[in-house]
Design a protein around this motif. Structure first.
Motif, PDB file in Angstrom:
ATOM      1  N   TRP A 225    -138.050 -13.490 -23.036  1.00  0.00           N
ATOM      2  CA  TRP A 225    -139.086 -12.437 -22.990  1.00  0.00           C
ATOM      3  C   TRP A 225    -138.732 -11.263 -23.895  1.00  0.00           C
ATOM      4  O   TRP A 225    -139.577 -10.661 -24.542  1.00  0.00           O
ATOM      5  N   GLU A 226    -137.424 -10.932 -23.946  1.00  0.00           N
ATOM      6  CA  GLU A 226    -136.916  -9.790 -24.717  1.00  0.00           C
ATOM      7  C   GLU A 226    -136.313 -10.241 -26.038  1.00  0.00           C
ATOM      8  O   GLU A 226    -135.187  -9.897 -26.371  1.00  0.00           O
ATOM      9  N   LYS A 227    -137.059 -11.063 -26.790  1.00  0.00           N
ATOM     10  CA  LYS A 227    -136.700 -11.459 -28.161  1.00  0.00           C
ATOM     11  C   LYS A 227    -135.395 -12.237 -28.261  1.00  0.00           C
ATOM     12  O   LYS A 227    -134.734 -12.238 -29.316  1.00  0.00           O
TER      13      LYS A 227
ATOM     14  N   THR B  76    -146.751 -10.675 -19.621  1.00  0.00           N
ATOM     15  CA  THR B  76    -146.762 -11.136 -21.011  1.00  0.00           C
ATOM     16  C   THR B  76    -148.023 -10.583 -21.675  1.00  0.00           C
ATOM     17  O   THR B  76    -148.885 -10.040 -20.987  1.00  0.00           O
ATOM     18  N   HIS B  77    -148.110 -10.749 -22.998  1.00  0.00           N
ATOM     19  CA  HIS B  77    -149.302 -10.217 -23.659  1.00  0.00           C
ATOM     20  C   HIS B  77    -150.489 -11.152 -23.537  1.00  0.00           C
ATOM     21  O   HIS B  77    -151.593 -10.818 -23.938  1.00  0.00           O
TER      22      HIS B  77
ATOM     23  N   ARG C 122    -131.047  -7.870 -23.159  1.00  0.00           N
ATOM     24  CA  ARG C 122    -131.350  -6.455 -22.957  1.00  0.00           C
ATOM     25  C   ARG C 122    -131.540  -6.110 -21.472  1.00  0.00           C
ATOM     26  O   ARG C 122    -131.139  -5.036 -21.030  1.00  0.00           O
TER      27      ARG C 122
ATOM     28  N   ASP D   9    -141.973  -2.943 -20.629  1.00  0.00           N
ATOM     29  CA  ASP D   9    -140.909  -2.924 -19.617  1.00  0.00           C
ATOM     30  C   ASP D   9    -140.639  -1.538 -19.030  1.00  0.00           C
ATOM     31  O   ASP D   9    -139.524  -1.227 -18.639  1.00  0.00           O
TER      32      ASP D   9
ATOM     33  N   ALA E 223    -143.835   1.651 -25.091  1.00  0.00           N
ATOM     34  CA  ALA E 223    -143.295   0.302 -25.300  1.00  0.00           C
ATOM     35  C   ALA E 223    -143.317  -0.426 -23.953  1.00  0.00           C
ATOM     36  O   ALA E 223    -143.626   0.172 -22.918  1.00  0.00           O
TER      37      ALA E 223
ATOM     38  N   SER F  98    -138.893 -14.388 -28.225  1.00  0.00           N
ATOM     39  CA  SER F  98    -139.876 -13.689 -29.038  1.00  0.00           C
ATOM     40  C   SER F  98    -140.242 -12.400 -28.323  1.00  0.00           C
ATOM     41  O   SER F  98    -139.658 -12.083 -27.282  1.00  0.00           O
ATOM     42  N   SER F  99    -141.217 -11.663 -28.882  1.00  0.00           N
ATOM     43  CA  SER F  99    -141.662 -10.456 -28.199  1.00  0.00           C
ATOM     44  C   SER F  99    -142.843 -10.839 -27.334  1.00  0.00           C
ATOM     45  O   SER F  99    -143.972 -10.876 -27.789  1.00  0.00           O
ATOM     46  N   TYR F 100    -142.567 -11.168 -26.097  1.00  0.00           N
ATOM     47  CA  TYR F 100    -143.618 -11.655 -25.208  1.00  0.00           C
ATOM     48  C   TYR F 100    -144.154 -10.586 -24.275  1.00  0.00           C
ATOM     49  O   TYR F 100    -145.067 -10.837 -23.512  1.00  0.00           O
TER      50      TYR F 100
END
Ligand code: PLP
Length: 382
Positions: free
Chosen positions: A209-211, A55-56, A215, A32, A30, A233-235
């Motif tokens: 960055w963390e939805k 980021t993706h 976190r 991070d 996963a 979002s899930s970046y």
């Protein structure tokens, strides 16, 4: 004869080793994890930004920047039309209106002298796209932004490690965005980074960055439970992407040096044709900043010549291509954007520009082959 593609993805050494390390040793796939942190630390150190978040994609980094600027429906964002769709899309997704401003005839970057005329009470931000890794006029643009209280987002997708007056591109505006797509200098397949240059935006950027959760603060022990606190979002990319990327970042300076060598060879070999006014070569200004050899283009005298020369090159196995269809004349650009003045140079130059193949494993012989085809085209033409 062997064909020369426009681009060829490459590895420089340790990519697969680091991926194995992520899977077998770190046991984290996963995002991070250790490799993400290493990449971010590398970017912070070498680019001089306050905080980097992987980021993706650069597209994702631009979307994060739009959220951080708090773009509301109807807000206007000044940008060039001569750019990739993501520059505009990221803001349109938040209800923003891209306002397209013409480019400079020399660098093909947004013309800073035309920006103020496009500012209205709804203007919220300026996006500077550093085309081909060559810097925009950042001093002038930062000054305009300060006087009108606007955000500056540097779309430095093509500009990793390029400089402007000693600063790395992406580290000058409020935010910078980088791409590691396989067509860029440093690659991880898909990938990108958001650079945050002001302390006050770091915490919110981590949450987005963390939805939309806190976190990151939880991991640092700053809060005792983590929860939904904002939009997000899930970046973040997975660790396999970060592991691949870290091997490339370690070699970034050599990779850019190789690309600049190819750029310089094209430039040198085509200078005579340019002096005879058959073509125009890219404008760079070493006194203001160093570019990273991201792409080499030539500009023909007419649009018809561009079409014929691309056909001629491709017919000879050299995959030269055109670049952007200006956003203001694309179906979505017409629907979602607005003109910030006449776009005559954008329309003219985009129809005359040809990008030549340029990739890490390209040899001098490959360059010579492309150059010879261009020479033959013009000499037979006369
Ligand atoms: C490549 C590019 C992007 C998009 O990058 P991705 O990582 O593919 O999302 C955005 N802006 C510009 C100027 C680019 O060249």
């Amino acid at each position: 004869m062997e064909n020369i593609p426009f681009n060829k993805p490459f590895i420089v050494g340790k990519e697969l080793f680091y991926i194995a390390q992520a899977v077998i040793e770190n046991r984290q796939m996963a995002g991070d994890g250790p490799f993400t942190k290493k990449c971010q630390a590398w970017l912070e150190k070498h680019l001089g930004c306050r905080k980097a978040l992987l980021t993706h994609s650069c597209t994702a980094a631009l979307e994060m920047a739009a959220i951080l600027c708090d773009i509301q429906p109807g807000d206007e964002i000044i940008m060039p039309s001569f750019t990739f769709v993501s520059t505009a899309n990221a803001f349109v997704l938040r209800g923003g209106v891209p306002v397209f401003v013409d480019i400079r005839p020399d660098t093909l970057n947004i013309d800073e002298r035309l920006i103020e005329k496009a500012i209205t009470p709804r203007t919220k931000a300026i996006v500077t796209v550093h085309y081909a890794g060559v810097p925009c006029a950042m001093d002038e643009i930062m000054d305009i932004a300060a006087r009108h209280r606007l955000f500056v987002i540097e779309d430095a997708a093509q500009a990793l490690l390029s400089t402007y007056k000693g600063s790395r591109l992406g580290s000058i505006g409020d935010f910078g965005t980088i791409s590691f797509h396989e067509t860029k200098n440093i690659i991880s397949g898909e990938g990108g980074a958001l650079l945050i240059n002001k302390e006050e935006y770091v915490e919110r950027a981590e949450i987005i960055w963390e939805k939309g959760t806190n976190r990151e603060q939880f991991f640092r022990g700053e809060v005792d439970k983590y929860t939904w606190t904002d939009i997000g979002s899930s970046y973040l990319p997975g660790e396999l992407t970060a592991a691949f990327l870290y091997a490339q970042l370690e070699q970034a300076k050599q990779i850019n040096a190789k690309r600049r060598h190819i750029f310089n060879l094209y430039y040198q070999e085509l200078t005579e044709l340019a002096e005879q006014n058959h073509i125009r070569l890219p404008h760079t200004n070493p006194k203001i900043g160093e570019h990273n050899g991201h792409l080499f283009y030539i500009i023909t005298n007419t649009a018809a010549e561009q079409v014929r020369l691309i056909e001629y090159l491709q017919g000879s196995g050299i995959y030269a291509i055109f670049h952007y269809i200006p956003l203001h004349s694309s179906p979505a650009g017409i629907r979602y954007g607005k003109l910030g003045g006449p776009l005559t140079r954008t329309e003219d130059l985009s129809e005359r520009l040809i990008r030549m193949p340029l990739f890490y494993e390209m040899t001098d012989t490959d360059v010579e082959m492309g150059v010879n085809i261009i020479k033959k085209f013009f000499l037979n033409d006369d």
